[in-house]
Each structure stands twice: as structure tokens, then as C-alpha cells.
Design an enzyme around this catalytic site. Structure first.
Site, PDB file in Angstrom:
ATOM      1  N   PRO A   2     -13.114  21.970  18.629  1.00 27.20           N
ATOM      2  CA  PRO A   2     -12.703  23.049  19.519  1.00 27.20           C
ATOM      3  C   PRO A   2     -11.292  23.580  19.253  1.00 27.20           C
ATOM      4  O   PRO A   2     -10.322  22.874  19.432  1.00 27.20           O
ATOM      5  CB  PRO A   2     -12.773  22.416  20.896  1.00 27.20           C
ATOM      6  CG  PRO A   2     -13.512  21.147  20.734  1.00 27.20           C
ATOM      7  CD  PRO A   2     -13.282  20.719  19.344  1.00 27.20           C
ATOM      8  N   GLU A   3     -11.201  24.793  18.856  1.00 31.22           N
ATOM      9  CA  GLU A   3      -9.958  25.536  18.882  1.00 31.22           C
ATOM     10  C   GLU A   3     -10.153  26.656  19.894  1.00 31.22           C
ATOM     11  O   GLU A   3     -11.157  26.674  20.605  1.00 31.22           O
ATOM     12  CB  GLU A   3      -9.624  26.069  17.487  1.00 31.22           C
ATOM     13  CG  GLU A   3      -9.506  24.915  16.495  1.00 31.22           C
ATOM     14  CD  GLU A   3      -9.121  25.356  15.095  1.00 31.22           C
ATOM     15  OE1 GLU A   3      -8.434  26.376  14.963  1.00 31.22           O
ATOM     16  OE2 GLU A   3      -9.506  24.679  14.135  1.00 31.22           O
ATOM     17  N   LYS A  59      -6.228  25.270  24.114  1.00 29.84           N
ATOM     18  CA  LYS A  59      -7.301  24.286  23.994  1.00 29.84           C
ATOM     19  C   LYS A  59      -7.590  23.594  25.324  1.00 29.84           C
ATOM     20  O   LYS A  59      -8.394  22.673  25.389  1.00 29.84           O
ATOM     21  CB  LYS A  59      -6.926  23.230  22.942  1.00 29.84           C
ATOM     22  CG  LYS A  59      -6.768  23.813  21.548  1.00 29.84           C
ATOM     23  CD  LYS A  59      -6.299  22.773  20.568  1.00 29.84           C
ATOM     24  CE  LYS A  59      -6.013  23.406  19.217  1.00 29.84           C
ATOM     25  NZ  LYS A  59      -5.376  22.459  18.288  1.00 29.84           N
ATOM     26  N   HIS A  96     -22.483   9.059  25.912  1.00 27.21           N
ATOM     27  CA  HIS A  96     -21.142   9.630  25.781  1.00 27.21           C
ATOM     28  C   HIS A  96     -20.844  10.644  26.867  1.00 27.21           C
ATOM     29  O   HIS A  96     -19.841  11.341  26.799  1.00 27.21           O
ATOM     30  CB  HIS A  96     -20.982  10.268  24.407  1.00 27.21           C
ATOM     31  CG  HIS A  96     -21.248   9.314  23.282  1.00 27.21           C
ATOM     32  ND1 HIS A  96     -20.551   8.124  23.140  1.00 27.21           N
ATOM     33  CD2 HIS A  96     -22.140   9.337  22.270  1.00 27.21           C
ATOM     34  CE1 HIS A  96     -21.003   7.475  22.080  1.00 27.21           C
ATOM     35  NE2 HIS A  96     -21.975   8.188  21.539  1.00 27.21           N
ATOM     36  N   ARG A 115     -16.047  10.555  20.530  1.00 27.39           N
ATOM     37  CA  ARG A 115     -14.833   9.943  19.977  1.00 27.39           C
ATOM     38  C   ARG A 115     -13.769   9.698  21.035  1.00 27.39           C
ATOM     39  O   ARG A 115     -12.799   8.992  20.783  1.00 27.39           O
ATOM     40  CB  ARG A 115     -14.282  10.817  18.857  1.00 27.39           C
ATOM     41  CG  ARG A 115     -15.162  10.807  17.634  1.00 27.39           C
ATOM     42  CD  ARG A 115     -14.640  11.710  16.554  1.00 27.39           C
ATOM     43  NE  ARG A 115     -13.430  11.187  15.946  1.00 27.39           N
ATOM     44  CZ  ARG A 115     -12.770  11.793  14.980  1.00 27.39           C
ATOM     45  NH1 ARG A 115     -13.188  12.935  14.528  1.00 27.39           N
ATOM     46  NH2 ARG A 115     -11.692  11.263  14.477  1.00 27.39           N
ATOM     47  N   ARG A 155      13.295  26.686  15.472  1.00 26.70           N
ATOM     48  CA  ARG A 155      13.357  25.387  16.122  1.00 26.70           C
ATOM     49  C   ARG A 155      12.840  24.266  15.224  1.00 26.70           C
ATOM     50  O   ARG A 155      13.275  23.131  15.317  1.00 26.70           O
ATOM     51  CB  ARG A 155      12.493  25.450  17.372  1.00 26.70           C
ATOM     52  CG  ARG A 155      12.474  24.198  18.129  1.00 26.70           C
ATOM     53  CD  ARG A 155      13.101  24.482  19.439  1.00 26.70           C
ATOM     54  NE  ARG A 155      13.113  23.306  20.251  1.00 26.70           N
ATOM     55  CZ  ARG A 155      13.182  23.345  21.559  1.00 26.70           C
ATOM     56  NH1 ARG A 155      13.223  24.514  22.156  1.00 26.70           N
ATOM     57  NH2 ARG A 155      13.228  22.252  22.236  1.00 26.70           N
ATOM     58  N   ARG A 258      -2.190  17.255   7.835  1.00 22.67           N
ATOM     59  CA  ARG A 258      -3.571  17.702   8.042  1.00 22.67           C
ATOM     60  C   ARG A 258      -4.128  18.266   6.746  1.00 22.67           C
ATOM     61  O   ARG A 258      -3.390  18.852   5.951  1.00 22.67           O
ATOM     62  CB  ARG A 258      -3.635  18.781   9.124  1.00 22.67           C
ATOM     63  CG  ARG A 258      -3.030  18.362  10.444  1.00 22.67           C
ATOM     64  CD  ARG A 258      -3.774  17.192  11.048  1.00 22.67           C
ATOM     65  NE  ARG A 258      -5.138  17.569  11.327  1.00 22.67           N
ATOM     66  CZ  ARG A 258      -5.511  18.276  12.369  1.00 22.67           C
ATOM     67  NH1 ARG A 258      -4.630  18.662  13.249  1.00 22.67           N
ATOM     68  NH2 ARG A 258      -6.762  18.583  12.541  1.00 22.67           N
TER      69      ARG A 258
END
Length: 282
Positions: A2-3, A59, A96, A115, A155, A258
Site C-alpha cells: 500500500p502506497e 499511508k 490473519h 506480516r 533538511r 531500499r
DNA sequence: ATTCTTGTTGCATC
DNA sequence: AGATGCAACAAGAA
């Protein structure tokens, strides 16, 4: 999975429950998804509560009930779905399914997450809790500007651009594939230090962030379908995939912790910066 | 059997 | 002090 867009898709999956009152609740308070989330409070407050509204931001999702706020984050493998059933029939839930709301008049609203990287939380009362209201401004709203983008890059000036785009406190909703898509469209190398983005490219990068969010919501927020063929997304995991713009090979490598896919012919690292990075390794 | 994964967090280190 | 990088979390898919 999911994004941004998929979260919007999953939010809608519980639409059949809007305006309805929760009867029974199946809730596993010991499941990791409840870590710090007041499972006991939820277990006490959800039965008899009416589901008023659902919200998505980046998200994160929130389901507003007349007795409080249910927060849902899907992590890597979480999903929401609704099931229909005749009134009074209790549907079986898989191993689950860590939270199932059974509306009084039938059906089921299911949260499942094998998960358990996802997260559930409960806050009683009508006021929006800090975990909801404290989020960064939406990337498709007026508060995300070339200036705020520049601030975020400053930043984290020494971190790889890819890693900075994944920071939810600046770019809510951007995940691994959206970050790669943005960098590819902007022709910026994922390992470029965020502070080294040329100021003249800031406006374009800002526009592309917004564009990818809008496109993703339009294409995938409705039905969780596939991305258009010309997106990098469709090529990035295939071995031997080729860049839709240059026809050249794609590279896959871990950057910013990533797996990252980019088109070396299109997304080049300035020679000075590449040399510096090589020096720092030795 | 092994290695991969579209996310986040806490902690060590710089 | 603030930024950065890495391991850990857990289970299913390839």
C-alpha cells in the site's frame, strides 16, 4: 503494497459499513498490529458504535465512529475488505484477520495483515487524535509548495534523494515505487544527495511529485488496477526491463536502504558527486 | 532451500 | 543536536 493510491482504494473497501452500527467485534488484542494502540479500549468501545466516516491521508487511514477514532495503517501486507452476508450469519475469518467488525444488520468489515507490519489504534472521543491531525500536509494540497519541498531537501541535504522522498513526515504517501517513478520522471539519480538538487530543477520536481500522486490516485485509487504501460512501475521488477523513455537498460540496486530501479541513461549522477561518493568508500 | 518483498521504528554512529 | 544508516519486525511468494 500500500502506497498513496492503494490506501485510498482500501479505505473505500469499508464503505459498505458507513452509517451502520457495529454489533459483534472480533479482535485479537495480542496481535502485534495493536502495539501501543489501545486494543482494550477498542474492544470496549467498538461494539454498539456507529461508523460515520472514513478518511485517508498518505499511508494512514482513520475511521471515525460516534465513540472515537480507529486508525489503520496497512504496513507491507495489510488489507481491508468487506463481506456481505445475510443478517445473523457470522462469517468465518482467516487466521490473519486481527480485527473484524460485524455490522448489526449483517456483513463483515475485515482487517487482515499476515506480516503484521501494519498498525491499528483506537482513540476515544470526538476530537481528532494527534496521530491523525499531526500528519504532514497532503502532497496534492496547497501547503505542499516548491518552497516546502526545498526545505525538506535542505533538511536532509546529505541523504540520497531516494531516501528523503520516502520520509513520511515530508512526503506522506510516497512509497518505494512512487519514489522511483518520481525520480525517473524528473531525470534525477536516486543517489543524488538531496541538497545537491539544482535549484532550477525544484519547480519541476515539485510538479512531478504532485503529478505522480494525482496520476496514481486517478489510475489506481479506484480499482487497484495496473499502472499505465508507459510508467516505470511496469518495468521496474522485470529482469532485463528497459526504460520506456530511452529504451536503455534499467538498473536495480539498493539505495537509501531500499531496492531502487532507475534508468542510468536518463538519471545521471554528476561526475563530481560520483567521485566524492567513491572517495568516501575508501 | 534460499532469497526476495511497494514499511516503519529504534538504536548506534557520525 | 541533528542527521544518517542499519537491523529488526514476520510471513508469503518466487
Amino acid at each position: 503494497m500500500p502506497e498513496l493510491a492503494e490506501v485510498e482504494f482500501y479505505r473505500k473497501q469499508w464503505n459498505p459499513g458507513l452509517g451502520r452500527t457495529v454489533g459483534r467485534v472480533r479482535l485479537n488484542a495480542r496481535a502485534r498490529v495493536w502495539r501501543g494502540g489501545d486494543a482494550d479500549g477498542a474492544a470496549a468501545a467498538l461494539p454498539g458504535a456507529k461508523l460515520l466516516e472514513s478518511l485517508a491521508h498518505g499511508k494512514q487511514m482513520a475511521f471515525r465512529l460516534d465513540s472515537g477514532w480507529l486508525g489503520v495503517h496497512l504496513g507491507m501486507s495489510g488489507a481491508l475488505r468487506a463481506e456481505a452476508s445475510p443478517e445473523g450469519v457470522v462469517l468465518a475469518a482467516g487466521p490473519h484477520a486481527h480485527l473484524v467488525l460485524y455490522p448489526e444488520d449483517g456483513g463483515a468489515l475485515v482487517f487482515e495483515d499476515p506480516r503484521m507490519f501494519g498498525r491499528l489504534r483506537w482513540t476515544a472521543g470526538p476530537a481528532a487524535p494527534e496521530w491523525w491531525s499531526g500528519q504532514a500536509p497532503s502532497l496534492t494540497g496547497p501547503e505542499f509548495t516548491p518552497q516546502s519541498l526545498a526545505g525538506a531537501l535542505r533538511r536532509h541535504a546529505r541523504a540520497p534523494l531516494k531516501a528523503v522522498l520516502l520520509r513520511q513526515e515530508h512526503f506522506p504517501g510516497i512509497g518505494n515505487w512512487m519514489a522511483d517513478e518520481i525520480l525517473w520522471r524528473a531525470a534525477l539519480h536516486p543517489a543524488l544527495p538531496a541538497g545537491a538538487v539544482p535549484p532550477r530543477k525544484l519547480r519541476a520536481l515539485h510538479a512531478i511529485v504532485v503529478e505522480v500522486c494525482r496520476d496514481a490516485l486517478a489510475e489506481m485509487g479506484q480499482h487497484n488496477g495496473d499502472a499505465p504501460e508507459h510508467w516505470l512501475f511496469n518495468h521496474r521488477w522485470r529482469d532485463g526491463g528497459r526504460c520506456p523513455k530511452t529504451g536503455g537498460p534499467l538498473r536495480r540496486e539498493e539505495i537509501g536502504g531500499r531496492t531502487t530501479c532507475w534508468s542510468p541513461r536518463r538519471q545521471r549522477l554528476p561526475r563530481m558527486i560520483a567521485a566524492n561518493q567513491a572517495n568516501q568508500l575508501s
